[in-house]
Design a protein around this motif. Structure first.
Motif, PDB file in Angstrom:
ATOM      1  N   ALA A 113       0.822  -1.214   0.000  1.00 48.68           N
ATOM      2  CA  ALA A 113       0.000   0.000   0.000  1.00 48.68           C
ATOM      3  C   ALA A 113       0.856   1.266   0.000  1.00 48.68           C
ATOM      4  O   ALA A 113       0.510   2.235  -0.678  1.00 48.68           O
ATOM      5  N   ILE A 114       1.954   1.277   0.727  1.00 49.60           N
ATOM      6  CA  ILE A 114       2.713   2.534   0.851  1.00 49.60           C
ATOM      7  C   ILE A 114       3.678   2.796  -0.295  1.00 49.60           C
ATOM      8  O   ILE A 114       4.030   3.939  -0.536  1.00 49.60           O
ATOM      9  N   VAL A 115       4.110   1.763  -1.007  1.00 45.46           N
ATOM     10  CA  VAL A 115       5.100   2.001  -2.071  1.00 45.46           C
ATOM     11  C   VAL A 115       4.540   2.857  -3.206  1.00 45.46           C
ATOM     12  O   VAL A 115       5.317   3.439  -3.971  1.00 45.46           O
ATOM     13  N   THR A 116       3.238   2.967  -3.304  1.00 49.95           N
ATOM     14  CA  THR A 116       2.634   3.781  -4.360  1.00 49.95           C
ATOM     15  C   THR A 116       2.335   5.209  -3.908  1.00 49.95           C
ATOM     16  O   THR A 116       1.890   6.025  -4.709  1.00 49.95           O
ATOM     17  N   HIS A 117       2.573   5.510  -2.635  1.00 53.59           N
ATOM     18  CA  HIS A 117       2.311   6.855  -2.123  1.00 53.59           C
ATOM     19  C   HIS A 117       3.298   7.841  -2.763  1.00 53.59           C
ATOM     20  O   HIS A 117       4.495   7.559  -2.838  1.00 53.59           O
ATOM     21  N   PRO A 118       2.810   8.987  -3.222  1.00 57.78           N
ATOM     22  CA  PRO A 118       3.692   9.956  -3.894  1.00 57.78           C
ATOM     23  C   PRO A 118       4.915  10.368  -3.065  1.00 57.78           C
ATOM     24  O   PRO A 118       6.007  10.536  -3.605  1.00 57.78           O
ATOM     25  N   TYR A 119       4.736  10.532  -1.756  1.00 55.37           N
ATOM     26  CA  TYR A 119       5.885  10.908  -0.909  1.00 55.37           C
ATOM     27  C   TYR A 119       6.949   9.809  -0.930  1.00 55.37           C
ATOM     28  O   TYR A 119       8.145  10.093  -1.038  1.00 55.37           O
ATOM     29  N   ILE A 120       6.517   8.579  -0.821  1.00 52.72           N
ATOM     30  CA  ILE A 120       7.453   7.440  -0.806  1.00 52.72           C
ATOM     31  C   ILE A 120       8.196   7.352  -2.138  1.00 52.72           C
ATOM     32  O   ILE A 120       9.404   7.137  -2.174  1.00 52.72           O
ATOM     33  N   ILE A 121       7.468   7.546  -3.212  1.00 53.21           N
ATOM     34  CA  ILE A 121       8.073   7.487  -4.544  1.00 53.21           C
ATOM     35  C   ILE A 121       9.111   8.601  -4.726  1.00 53.21           C
ATOM     36  O   ILE A 121      10.181   8.378  -5.295  1.00 53.21           O
ATOM     37  N   ALA A 122       8.816   9.789  -4.220  1.00 55.07           N
ATOM     38  CA  ALA A 122       9.657  10.967  -4.463  1.00 55.07           C
ATOM     39  C   ALA A 122      10.860  11.087  -3.527  1.00 55.07           C
ATOM     40  O   ALA A 122      11.737  11.924  -3.761  1.00 55.07           O
ATOM     41  N   ASN A 123      10.930  10.264  -2.478  1.00 55.78           N
ATOM     42  CA  ASN A 123      11.983  10.441  -1.484  1.00 55.78           C
ATOM     43  C   ASN A 123      12.812   9.179  -1.299  1.00 55.78           C
ATOM     44  O   ASN A 123      12.386   8.079  -1.638  1.00 55.78           O
ATOM     45  N   ASN A 124      13.978   9.385  -0.732  1.00 58.35           N
ATOM     46  CA  ASN A 124      14.893   8.280  -0.436  1.00 58.35           C
ATOM     47  C   ASN A 124      14.498   7.685   0.917  1.00 58.35           C
ATOM     48  O   ASN A 124      14.774   8.275   1.959  1.00 58.35           O
ATOM     49  N   ILE A 125      13.848   6.535   0.885  1.00 54.16           N
ATOM     50  CA  ILE A 125      13.313   5.899   2.091  1.00 54.16           C
ATOM     51  C   ILE A 125      14.245   4.786   2.539  1.00 54.16           C
ATOM     52  O   ILE A 125      14.784   4.043   1.729  1.00 54.16           O
ATOM     53  N   ASP A 126      14.411   4.657   3.852  1.00 55.36           N
ATOM     54  CA  ASP A 126      15.215   3.562   4.420  1.00 55.36           C
ATOM     55  C   ASP A 126      14.316   2.318   4.493  1.00 55.36           C
ATOM     56  O   ASP A 126      13.439   2.223   5.336  1.00 55.36           O
ATOM     57  N   TRP A 127      14.569   1.354   3.619  1.00 58.25           N
ATOM     58  CA  TRP A 127      13.736   0.165   3.492  1.00 58.25           C
ATOM     59  C   TRP A 127      14.308  -1.053   4.223  1.00 58.25           C
ATOM     60  O   TRP A 127      13.756  -2.151   4.097  1.00 58.25           O
ATOM     61  N   GLU A 128      15.381  -0.917   4.979  1.00 56.48           N
ATOM     62  CA  GLU A 128      16.025  -2.099   5.552  1.00 56.48           C
ATOM     63  C   GLU A 128      15.073  -2.913   6.429  1.00 56.48           C
ATOM     64  O   GLU A 128      15.036  -4.141   6.341  1.00 56.48           O
ATOM     65  N   PHE A 129      14.308  -2.250   7.287  1.00 56.29           N
ATOM     66  CA  PHE A 129      13.329  -2.967   8.122  1.00 56.29           C
ATOM     67  C   PHE A 129      12.383  -3.775   7.242  1.00 56.29           C
ATOM     68  O   PHE A 129      12.113  -4.948   7.498  1.00 56.29           O
ATOM     69  N   TRP A 130      11.865  -3.132   6.204  1.00 61.61           N
ATOM     70  CA  TRP A 130      10.893  -3.756   5.316  1.00 61.61           C
ATOM     71  C   TRP A 130      11.496  -4.909   4.535  1.00 61.61           C
ATOM     72  O   TRP A 130      10.834  -5.919   4.310  1.00 61.61           O
ATOM     73  N   ASP A 131      12.736  -4.745   4.095  1.00 63.43           N
ATOM     74  CA  ASP A 131      13.394  -5.809   3.335  1.00 63.43           C
ATOM     75  C   ASP A 131      13.517  -7.087   4.158  1.00 63.43           C
ATOM     76  O   ASP A 131      13.360  -8.183   3.640  1.00 63.43           O
ATOM     77  N   ILE A 132      13.755  -6.934   5.446  1.00 60.98           N
ATOM     78  CA  ILE A 132      13.842  -8.092   6.343  1.00 60.98           C
ATOM     79  C   ILE A 132      12.456  -8.699   6.564  1.00 60.98           C
ATOM     80  O   ILE A 132      12.266  -9.900   6.453  1.00 60.98           O
ATOM     81  N   HIS A 133      11.483  -7.844   6.867  1.00 60.31           N
ATOM     82  CA  HIS A 133      10.171  -8.320   7.301  1.00 60.31           C
ATOM     83  C   HIS A 133       9.210  -8.695   6.180  1.00 60.31           C
ATOM     84  O   HIS A 133       8.197  -9.346   6.430  1.00 60.31           O
ATOM     85  N   THR A 134       9.508  -8.273   4.980  1.00 56.99           N
ATOM     86  CA  THR A 134       8.649  -8.669   3.861  1.00 56.99           C
ATOM     87  C   THR A 134       9.455  -9.465   2.842  1.00 56.99           C
ATOM     88  O   THR A 134       8.970  -9.717   1.743  1.00 56.99           O
ATOM     89  N   GLY A 135      10.635  -9.852   3.227  1.00 58.57           N
ATOM     90  CA  GLY A 135      11.498 -10.616   2.329  1.00 58.57           C
ATOM     91  C   GLY A 135      11.789 -11.998   2.883  1.00 58.57           C
ATOM     92  O   GLY A 135      11.090 -12.512   3.758  1.00 58.57           O
ATOM     93  N   GLY A 136      12.852 -12.563   2.388  1.00 53.75           N
ATOM     94  CA  GLY A 136      13.193 -13.948   2.679  1.00 53.75           C
ATOM     95  C   GLY A 136      13.417 -14.275   4.141  1.00 53.75           C
ATOM     96  O   GLY A 136      13.069 -15.369   4.588  1.00 53.75           O
ATOM     97  N   VAL A 137      13.982 -13.354   4.910  1.00 52.84           N
ATOM     98  CA  VAL A 137      14.324 -13.657   6.303  1.00 52.84           C
ATOM     99  C   VAL A 137      13.080 -14.001   7.107  1.00 52.84           C
ATOM    100  O   VAL A 137      12.998 -15.050   7.747  1.00 52.84           O
ATOM    101  N   ASP A 138      12.094 -13.117   7.096  1.00 49.31           N
ATOM    102  CA  ASP A 138      10.889 -13.372   7.900  1.00 49.31           C
ATOM    103  C   ASP A 138      10.051 -14.515   7.337  1.00 49.31           C
ATOM    104  O   ASP A 138       9.435 -15.261   8.094  1.00 49.31           O
TER     105      ASP A 138
END
Length: 184
Positions: A113-138
Motif C-alpha cells: 500500500a505505501i510504495v505507491t504513495h507519492p511521498y514514498i516514490i519521491a523520497n529516499n526511504i530507508d527500506w532495511e526494516f521492510w526488506d527483512i520483514h517482507t522478504g526472505g528472512v521473515d
C-alpha cells in the motif's frame, strides 16, 4: 508510529518465550529469531532501530517512547501477563505462531500500500526494516516456526488445542491493537 511498540515488545515477548521454553531445538529456534530481532549482536541493526530509521526517513520528527494510546499500552501489559502465566502451549500459539506469523502478513500488505504513495516514490526511504520483514528472512522464520510447531504437535509434546487458542488470542489482540488507533 504506534506499530513501533509492536516491534519493541515483540523482542521482549520472544525473550519471555525463550525463558519459559524447555531445553529443546524449538527453544534454540526461537532464540535465533530473537537474536535476529536484536540485530545479531549489533544494536544498530536491531529491528527497533531499523523501524526508527524508516520513521526518520519519512520525516517523523519525534519518535514516542510509549504507545500513544493507553489501550495499546494495556494490551502489552496483558500480553506480558499471559506470556508469564498461561501454559507454554498457549504461549507458543500466542507469540511463536501468532504474533510471529500475523505480523509478517500485515507488513506485506502495508508495504504494497505505501510504495505507491507519492511521498514514498519521491523520497529516499530507508527500506532495511521492510526488506527483512517482507522478504526472505521473515518468510523463512515463519516456515521454520510452523514446521517446528507441527513437529511438536505430532510428537505430542504440545497440545494443538492450546496452541490454536493462543493463536486465536494473538489474532484478537492484533485486531484490538489496530482498533485503538483512530484513522487519520
Amino acid at each position: 508510529m504506534e506499530y513501533r511498540f509492536i516491534v519493541k515488545n515483540h523482542a521482549n515477548h520472544l525473550a519471555l518465550l525463550v525463558y519459559r521454553l524447555p531445553e529443546s531445538e524449538f527453544k534454540c529456534l526461537i532464540a535465533e529469531i530473537l537474536n535476529d530481532e536484536l540485530g545479531n549482536g549489533d544494536y544498530n541493526k536491531s529491528h527497533l532501530v531499523l523501524w526508527d530509521n524508516f520513521l526518520k526517513s519519512i520525516e517523523v520528527k519525534q519518535i514516542p517512547n510509549q504507545p500513544i494510546y493507553q489501550a495499546n499500552n494495556d494490551i502489552f501489559k496483558y500480553m506480558h501477563l499471559m506470556l508469564m502465566n498461561e501454559s507454554i502451549d498457549f504461549v507458543i500459539g500466542l507469540e511463536g505462531v501468532g504474533v510471529e506469523c500475523i505480523c509478517q502478513v500485515y507488513l506485506d500488505i502495508f508495504r504494497k500500500a505505501i510504495v505507491t504513495h507519492p511521498y514514498i516514490i519521491a523520497n529516499n526511504i530507508d527500506w532495511e526494516f521492510w526488506d527483512i520483514h517482507t522478504g526472505g528472512v521473515d518468510i523463512a522464520h515463519k516456515k521454520l516456526v510452523r514446521m517446528a510447531v507441527e513437529e511438536l504437535i505430532k510428537s505430542e509434546r504440545i497440545k494443538p488445542d492450546l496452541v490454536l487458542k493462543g493463536y486465536h488470542k494473538a489474532k484478537d489482540i492484533w485486531r484490538d491493537f489496530w482498533a485503538n488507533v483512530p484513522e487519520s
